[in-house]
Design an enzyme around this catalytic site. Structure first.
Site, PDB file in Angstrom:
ATOM      1  N   ILE A 144      32.797  18.536 -47.937  1.00  0.00           N
ATOM      2  CA  ILE A 144      32.536  18.824 -46.535  1.00  0.00           C
ATOM      3  C   ILE A 144      31.034  19.030 -46.423  1.00  0.00           C
ATOM      4  O   ILE A 144      30.371  19.389 -47.398  1.00  0.00           O
ATOM      5  CB  ILE A 144      33.320  20.052 -46.001  1.00  0.00           C
ATOM      6  CG1 ILE A 144      33.070  21.296 -46.855  1.00  0.00           C
ATOM      7  CG2 ILE A 144      34.795  19.745 -45.936  1.00  0.00           C
ATOM      8  CD1 ILE A 144      33.803  22.538 -46.324  1.00  0.00           C
ATOM      9  N   ASP A 145      30.488  18.766 -45.257  1.00  0.00           N
ATOM     10  CA  ASP A 145      29.047  18.809 -45.078  1.00  0.00           C
ATOM     11  C   ASP A 145      28.480  20.191 -45.402  1.00  0.00           C
ATOM     12  O   ASP A 145      29.165  21.214 -45.264  1.00  0.00           O
ATOM     13  CB  ASP A 145      28.675  18.450 -43.639  1.00  0.00           C
ATOM     14  CG  ASP A 145      29.080  17.030 -43.275  1.00  0.00           C
ATOM     15  OD1 ASP A 145      29.142  16.176 -44.180  1.00  0.00           O
ATOM     16  OD2 ASP A 145      29.343  16.780 -42.080  1.00  0.00           O
TER      17      ASP A 145
END
Length: 318
Positions: A144-145
């Site tokens: 995930i970012d």
């Protein structure tokens, strides 16, 4: 084929006149940069009809043309175990589920050689992480970012890594995100079915493209609460593409509040964001479900909305 080596197959669904091979493959394989693809082509790792592409030749791709890309084993990096606090939601002999805070990078890369989730996991797990992904990214099955918070599963054994990777590939992993977006989506719930690939204008960004270019991406969204010129929405991912929620919500005219890449700050929000010091996309991976790849048990995990998003929500209540 040696250990750690894999082959990716790609077929050009619809070719554009004169499109370069590296550009066409980058659209199909957004996780690989054009520079990485150019290097693979130059090193003879890209083949068509069983023959390697010749260095220096101009390749004009054709509709229906297939390519096989041999991915060499990842080069080992000296990842340092670092005592970085982690919120562990679940852990057993084969996998670990982490509730990642916003601001923590998942794995080392240029510009972030340490201080990452991988460095923290190497310390916590005493090095007992899956090696399928290469030493550079031990145990990492998905990402995930950096500035997205929430749940992430990491493999500790090779069997778990392989089993989780298969579930991600067949889209059977259940992932639900909470997002705060500008405006009120109409209809209040729906499905965004739009292909994603690298942006023509900025290769660091993703963009929606016509069908057949990039990767198929599907996001189901639902408005949970209407706010002042904004809305809390839940996004269920049917696929898991880079920046999928961020790009899809921008595509339908409701970008995530605080998103520095895909969201343009709207009138009336500047003072709110400055008051809170809110400098990230309002996105949180709140729910993660999958079949345990070793025990076959169905697992489901939940993560509460982090404090910064709760504060933003409070200020936006009508």
């Amino acid at each position: 084929m040696g250990p750690g080596v894999s082959i990716i197959e790609a077929t050009i669904a619809q070719a554009q006149d004169g499109m370069r091979l590296d550009r066409a493959l980058a659209d199909l394989l957004p996780d690989l940069s054009r520079e990485r693809l150019k290097a693979l082509i130059n090193d003879g790792h890209v083949r068509s009809t069983g023959q390697p592409i010749k260095i220096g030749t101009t390749i004009k791709v054709a509709t229906g043309q297939s390519f096989a890309i041999t991915m060499p084993a990842p080069v080992a990096l000296d990842n340092v175990a670092q005592d970085i606090p982690l919120t562990i939601v679940h852990e057993d002999a084969d996998l670990i589920v982490v509730d990642k805070p916003a601001g923590l990078v998942v794995h080392p890369a240029a510009g972030n050689l340490d201080g990452t989730l991988v460095n923290a996991l190497l310390h916590h797990c005493k090095g007992q992480l899956s090696g399928i992904g290469g030493v550079a990214r031990p145990g990492i099955v998905h990402r995930i970012d950096k500035d997205t918070s929430g749940l992430l599963v990491v493999a500790k054994s090779d069997k778990a890594h392989d089993g989780l990777a298969r579930q991600f590939k067949d889209h059977s992993i259940e992932r639900l995100y909470a997002a705060i977006v500008y405006g009120h989506p109409l209809p209040g719930s729906g499905t965004v079915d739009a292909w994603l690939g690298r942006s023509d204008a900025d290769r660091k960004k993703m963009a929606v493209h016509r069908e057949g270019r990039g990767k198929h991406a599907v996001t189901h969204y639902r408005t949970v609460e209407r706010l002042r010129d904004a809305a809390m929405v839940e996004c269920r991912l049917e696929t898991g593409r880079t920046h999928q929620v961020r790009v899809h919500m921008h595509h339908i005219g409701h970008p995530l509040i605080g998103d520095p890449v895909y969201g343009r700050e709207r009138k009336g929000f500047k003072s709110i964001l400055e008051t809170l010091g809110f400098k990230r996309q309002a996105l949180h991976a709140k729910s993660l479900g999958f079949i345990h790849p070793v025990t076959d048990e169905r697992l489901m995990f939940q993560s509460a909305l982090p404090a910064d998003m709760q504060e933003l929500l409070s200020l936006l209540h009508v």
